[in-house]
Design a protein around this motif. Structure first.
Motif, short mmCIF file in Angstrom:
data_model
loop_
_atom_site.label_atom_id
_atom_site.label_comp_id
_atom_site.label_asym_id
_atom_site.label_seq_id
_atom_site.Cartn_x
_atom_site.Cartn_y
_atom_site.Cartn_z
N VAL A 186 -31.71 -15.09 -32.18
CA VAL A 186 -31.11 -14.89 -33.56
C VAL A 186 -30.59 -15.99 -34.12
O VAL A 186 -30.52 -16.05 -35.25
N ALA A 213 -30.88 -8.92 -43.02
CA ALA A 213 -31.46 -8.51 -41.96
C ALA A 213 -30.86 -9.82 -40.89
O ALA A 213 -30.64 -9.23 -39.72
N GLY A 217 -28.40 -9.16 -38.01
CA GLY A 217 -28.52 -9.70 -36.42
C GLY A 217 -27.55 -10.65 -36.18
O GLY A 217 -27.08 -10.60 -34.66
N TRP A 220 -24.28 -8.70 -34.94
CA TRP A 220 -24.62 -8.04 -33.77
C TRP A 220 -24.47 -9.11 -32.45
O TRP A 220 -23.96 -8.47 -31.47
N SER A 221 -24.97 -10.29 -32.81
CA SER A 221 -25.11 -10.99 -31.60
C SER A 221 -23.49 -11.41 -31.37
O SER A 221 -23.13 -11.62 -30.24
#
Length: 270
Positions: A186, A213, A217, A220-221
């Motif tokens: 990521v 996007a 990501g 999320w990471s």
């Protein structure tokens, strides 16, 4: 070592400072870099010099290792990119040159780790230097891309710094994380996506979707890492308290015991 000779640990930061000035001079001759760009590049060079010199002194290292020199080259290229982006306040940035500097820096990002492992020169200072180089380049690129896609892109570049600032009042955020290939993938994707968006090779809608996007990501990471740190915040080893020292002074020689007195008829005194 004589007073007139530069210590080896001091040479690396000085080389970086000279290299940054040389790159700024080259950009001035080729792209017409203006005063604003020079001020930004010079501030970056001085900050890197001071931070790297302080890091070497704290770590006790005798100088920069082979991988650290590669990372220093990356940071120098990022400084040149920062100067070009800052100079957009005066004139449009030369996109081709900016993209070239960032692309070479990203390629070198895959080199310094291999150099460190092959030469056995991995260190905490090198890992921190590598991380700061990545974060700064991502910040610079996000500032440039935000000019065309919108200020929301700045979240990509600022997220790591916000995380670092939050670790001050929340020390558990600063605990070490377990290795993760997903995290590395990521992080690497951010630079590639931002370079593609900065190059302007995609239509605006496609670039927006791609950068969005990448941001998703990254969220999320970071969210996954924060959740892991929060779950394991009580597992951290508590600081070891020094044992009490009872013999703080030399022992006093014992005196002969006094004659034992009989208790008073009314009882003893507690």
């Amino acid at each position: 070592m004589g007073r007139g000779r530069m210590s080896r640990s001091h040479q690396g930061p000085v080389v970086g400072l000279v290299a940054q000035v040389g790159l700024l001079a080259t950009l001035t001759a080729t792209t017409g870099l203006g005063l604003v760009g020079w001020l930004a590049g010079a501030a970056h060079a001085l900050a890197v010099y001071a931070a790297l010199d302080a890091g070497l002194r704290r770590s006790g290292a005798s100088g920069l290792g082979p991988a650290d020199r590669v990372t220093l080259a990356r940071m120098t290229l990022a400084g040149g990119a920062a100067a070009l982006v800052a100079d957009t306040a005066r004139a449009p940035a030369p996109v081709a040159v900016l993209v070239a500097l960032a692309a070479v820096a990203l390629v070198l990002d895959a080199v310094d780790g291999q150099v460190a492992r092959r030469t056995g020169t991995e260190s905490a200072l090198g890992a921190r230097f590598d991380m700061e180089s990545d974060a700064f380049l991502i910040l610079v690129l996000s500032v440039f891309v935000a000019g065309s896609l919108g200020p929301w892109v700045l979240a990509i570049g600022l997220m790591r710094y916000v995380f670092f600032a939050a670790s001050r009042p929340l020390p558990w955020l600063g605990a070490p994380l377990p290795p993760s290939m997903a995290r590395k993938a990521v992080a690497a994707a951010q630079g590639v996506v931002l370079v593609v968006a900065a190059a302007g090779v995609l239509p605006r809608p496609a670039a927006t979707v791609l950068v969005g996007a990448a941001l998703a990501g990254l969220v999320w990471s970071f969210g996954r890492d924060i959740a892991w740190l929060h779950r394991n915040r009580r597992v951290a080893v508590a600081p070891v308290r020094p044992r009490l020292q009872y013999r703080l002074v030399p022992p006093v020689p014992e005196r002969p015991a006094a004659p034992v007195q009989q208790p008073h008829p009314a009882g003893t005194r507690g």
